[in-house]
Motif scaffolding. Structure first.
Motif, short mmCIF file in Angstrom:
data_model
loop_
_atom_site.label_atom_id
_atom_site.label_comp_id
_atom_site.label_asym_id
_atom_site.label_seq_id
_atom_site.Cartn_x
_atom_site.Cartn_y
_atom_site.Cartn_z
N GLU A 17 0.83 -1.20 0.00
CA GLU A 17 0.00 0.00 0.00
C GLU A 17 0.86 1.25 0.00
O GLU A 17 0.55 2.25 -0.67
CB GLU A 17 -0.93 0.01 1.21
CG GLU A 17 -1.88 1.21 1.22
CD GLU A 17 -2.78 1.22 2.45
OE1 GLU A 17 -3.52 2.21 2.60
OE2 GLU A 17 -2.74 0.26 3.24
N GLU A 20 2.03 2.11 -3.42
CA GLU A 20 0.97 2.67 -4.24
C GLU A 20 0.67 4.13 -3.90
O GLU A 20 0.33 4.93 -4.77
CB GLU A 20 -0.31 1.86 -4.09
CG GLU A 20 -0.23 0.45 -4.67
CD GLU A 20 -1.51 -0.32 -4.47
OE1 GLU A 20 -2.43 0.24 -3.81
OE2 GLU A 20 -1.60 -1.45 -4.95
N ARG A 21 0.79 4.48 -2.62
CA ARG A 21 0.32 5.79 -2.16
C ARG A 21 1.42 6.85 -2.04
O ARG A 21 1.12 8.04 -2.01
CB ARG A 21 -0.38 5.65 -0.81
CG ARG A 21 -1.68 4.85 -0.88
CD ARG A 21 -2.36 4.82 0.49
NE ARG A 21 -3.64 4.12 0.44
CZ ARG A 21 -4.79 4.69 0.11
NH1 ARG A 21 -4.81 5.98 -0.20
NH2 ARG A 21 -5.92 3.99 0.09
N ILE A 22 2.67 6.45 -1.95
CA ILE A 22 3.76 7.40 -1.74
C ILE A 22 4.59 7.52 -3.01
O ILE A 22 5.03 6.51 -3.57
CB ILE A 22 4.66 6.96 -0.56
CG1 ILE A 22 3.85 6.89 0.73
CG2 ILE A 22 5.84 7.92 -0.39
CD1 ILE A 22 4.62 6.30 1.90
N GLY A 23 4.78 8.75 -3.47
CA GLY A 23 5.60 8.97 -4.65
C GLY A 23 4.81 9.07 -5.94
O GLY A 23 5.34 8.77 -7.01
N THR A 24 3.57 9.49 -5.86
CA THR A 24 2.75 9.63 -7.08
C THR A 24 3.07 10.91 -7.84
O THR A 24 2.58 11.10 -8.94
CB THR A 24 1.26 9.62 -6.73
OG1 THR A 24 0.93 10.79 -5.94
CG2 THR A 24 0.89 8.37 -5.92
N SER A 25 3.89 11.78 -7.24
CA SER A 25 4.23 13.06 -7.86
C SER A 25 5.73 13.28 -7.77
O SER A 25 6.41 12.69 -6.92
CB SER A 25 3.48 14.20 -7.14
OG SER A 25 3.99 15.46 -7.52
N SER A 26 6.26 14.13 -8.65
CA SER A 26 7.68 14.50 -8.58
C SER A 26 7.88 15.77 -7.74
O SER A 26 8.99 16.28 -7.66
CB SER A 26 8.24 14.73 -9.99
OG SER A 26 7.54 15.77 -10.65
N THR A 30 4.58 17.27 -2.03
CA THR A 30 3.52 16.28 -2.17
C THR A 30 3.96 14.93 -1.64
O THR A 30 3.19 14.22 -1.00
CB THR A 30 3.11 16.16 -3.65
OG1 THR A 30 2.64 17.43 -4.11
CG2 THR A 30 2.02 15.12 -3.84
N ILE A 31 5.21 14.56 -1.88
CA ILE A 31 5.72 13.26 -1.41
C ILE A 31 5.70 13.19 0.11
O ILE A 31 5.25 12.19 0.70
CB ILE A 31 7.14 13.03 -1.93
CG1 ILE A 31 7.12 12.92 -3.47
CG2 ILE A 31 7.74 11.75 -1.33
CD1 ILE A 31 8.50 12.94 -4.11
N GLU A 34 2.17 12.81 1.25
CA GLU A 34 1.70 11.44 1.02
C GLU A 34 2.22 10.50 2.09
O GLU A 34 1.51 9.57 2.51
CB GLU A 34 2.15 10.98 -0.37
CG GLU A 34 1.40 11.66 -1.50
CD GLU A 34 1.94 11.30 -2.87
OE1 GLU A 34 1.23 11.54 -3.88
OE2 GLU A 34 3.07 10.76 -2.95
N HIS A 130 11.99 8.63 -3.30
CA HIS A 130 11.27 9.47 -4.26
C HIS A 130 11.71 10.92 -4.19
O HIS A 130 11.83 11.60 -5.23
CB HIS A 130 9.76 9.37 -4.00
CG HIS A 130 9.15 8.09 -4.47
ND1 HIS A 130 9.09 7.73 -5.79
CD2 HIS A 130 8.56 7.07 -3.78
CE1 HIS A 130 8.49 6.56 -5.92
NE2 HIS A 130 8.17 6.13 -4.71
#
Length: 382
Positions: A17, A20-26, A30-31, A34, A130
């Motif tokens: 999980e 899936e949830r951490i690192g969706t953005s550069s 945001t990281i 998350e 990330h």
């Protein structure tokens, strides 16, 4: 989320999980958010990220508390002293030799289990990986942006008989820059070559290819070839380089003595001309294939160029808008009206403002030129 009772399977699910949830953005902020949000949904009643702001390699990040979730009073007692409760776990945030700061995770009613503590450390390491990638990407983007700004900011000097103004607007500080560029080259007999180009793609490679095109253009232009022959030579040289990206290019050779300008295009959008009364129009210039294809087939067209006309060259970022037909975009440019008597720099300002170039969806490069009127000779009859 994992516990001593659940064992390795629950711990594995928690890690999946986290991935899936951490690192969706550069974006670094945001990281971190998350990370704290993921922990709040799991074993924590509160989580926060505190950064020191230091980094290696001459880079630095934000400092202080950059993300928090849940009941942060568990992390920050009212008296200002750091809590020593067994239910607060500090986790170092570091990666590739860079210490970012620490994660604070807290729970009010019980201590974290061994599996939960392992999940905290895994999530923190994942977020750091990330963030490290995001910072390296930002550094690469900065190199590309600095390179392009340096190159575009130093066009050649036109002849004194020509007034020139230019503008380069990159697409935001964190976007990958493109290969937009412009150039002016002095030729014999008072003529000046005006050039604008756009290398396909973005990033450091596009900026490097842009520099290669620009350097080659200067060399080829020194031979004083006609504009279509300059494009033909650029196309052949670029096609011989296997890794060279294609590029569009528009060349204008201004000849003040004859009051003409010769135009040739390699896949580029048409130039615009604004007259003394402020009216604008697009010029009909034959369009050949982009540079680097090796196809050739360029033509030159000569049109009047007098002191009451300002020619405007630009890259597609100035006019193109997502979901809009290019003819509509070009019509918007042609419909602009300049103030009577405005200078060449004013034309650039008015075009960028009228087309909202500051919020364009791509990089913007603009080059404008007008013949410079000579002052009357002292003592001449009026």
């Amino acid at each position: 989320m994992a516990s001593d009772r659940d064992g390795p399977q629950a711990r594995l699910r928690a890690m999946e999980e986290a991935v899936e949830r951490i690192g969706t953005s550069s974006d670094e902020g945001t990281i971190w958010r998350e990370l704290t949000g993921f922990l709040l949904r799991g074993p924590c009643d509160a989580a926060a990220v505190d950064l020191t702001g230091g980094a290696r390699g001459g880079r630095s990040g934000p400092a202080g508390r950059v993300a928090a979730a849940g009941d942060t009073a568990l992390l920050d007692p009212p008296d200002g002293t750091e809590t020593t409760s067994a239910h607060v776990v500090p986790v170092p945030l570091a990666g590739r030799g860079e210490a970012y700061g620490r994660l604070l995770a807290a729970r009010a009613d019980s201590a974290f289990s061994a599996d939960e503590t392992a999940t905290l450390h895994f999530a923190a390491r994942l977020a750091c990986a990330h963030v490290g990638h995001a910072r390296r990407l930002a550094a690469t983007e900065k190199i590309a942006l600095d390179l392009q700004r340096a190159l575009v900011a130093e066009p050649g000097r036109p002849h004194p008989n020509l007034e020139v103004a230019s503008r380069y607007l990159p697409l935001g500080s964190r976007a990958l820059v493109g290969g937009d560029w412009f150039e002016t080259v002095r030729l014999h007999f008072g003529r000046t070559l005006l050039v604008v180009g756009d290398v396909m793609g973005h990033g450091l490679e596009a900026a490097v290819d842009m520099n290669a095109y620009r350097s080659t253009l200067r060399e080829v232009a020194s031979t004083d070839l006609a504009p279509h022959r300059v494009l033909r030579r650029l196309d052949a040289l670029s096609a011989a380089e296997d890794d060279r990206r294609p590029a569009t290019c528009l060349i204008v050779r201004v000849d003040p003595a004859r009051g003409t300008a010769a135009y040739a295009s390699a896949g580029h959008l048409p130039p615009a001309v604004f007259t003394a009364d402020g009216a604008g129009e697009l010029l009909d210039v034959p369009v050949g294939p982009p540079l680097g294809t090796g196809v050739g087939g360029y033509e030159t067209v000569a049109l009047p160029f007098t002191a009451d006309r300002t020619v405007l060259l630009y890259t597609d970022g100035l006019v193109e808008r997502r979901g809009e037909d290019i003819d509509t975009s070009l019509a918007r440019l042609a419909a602009l009206r300049m103030a009577a008597g405005c200078g060449v720099g004013d034309v650039v300002d008015a075009v960028c403002a009228g087309l909202d170039a500051q919020h364009a969806e791509d990089d913007v490069a603009v080059l404008a030129a007008r013949l410079r009127l000579r002052p009357p000779l002292e003592g001449a009859a009026g």
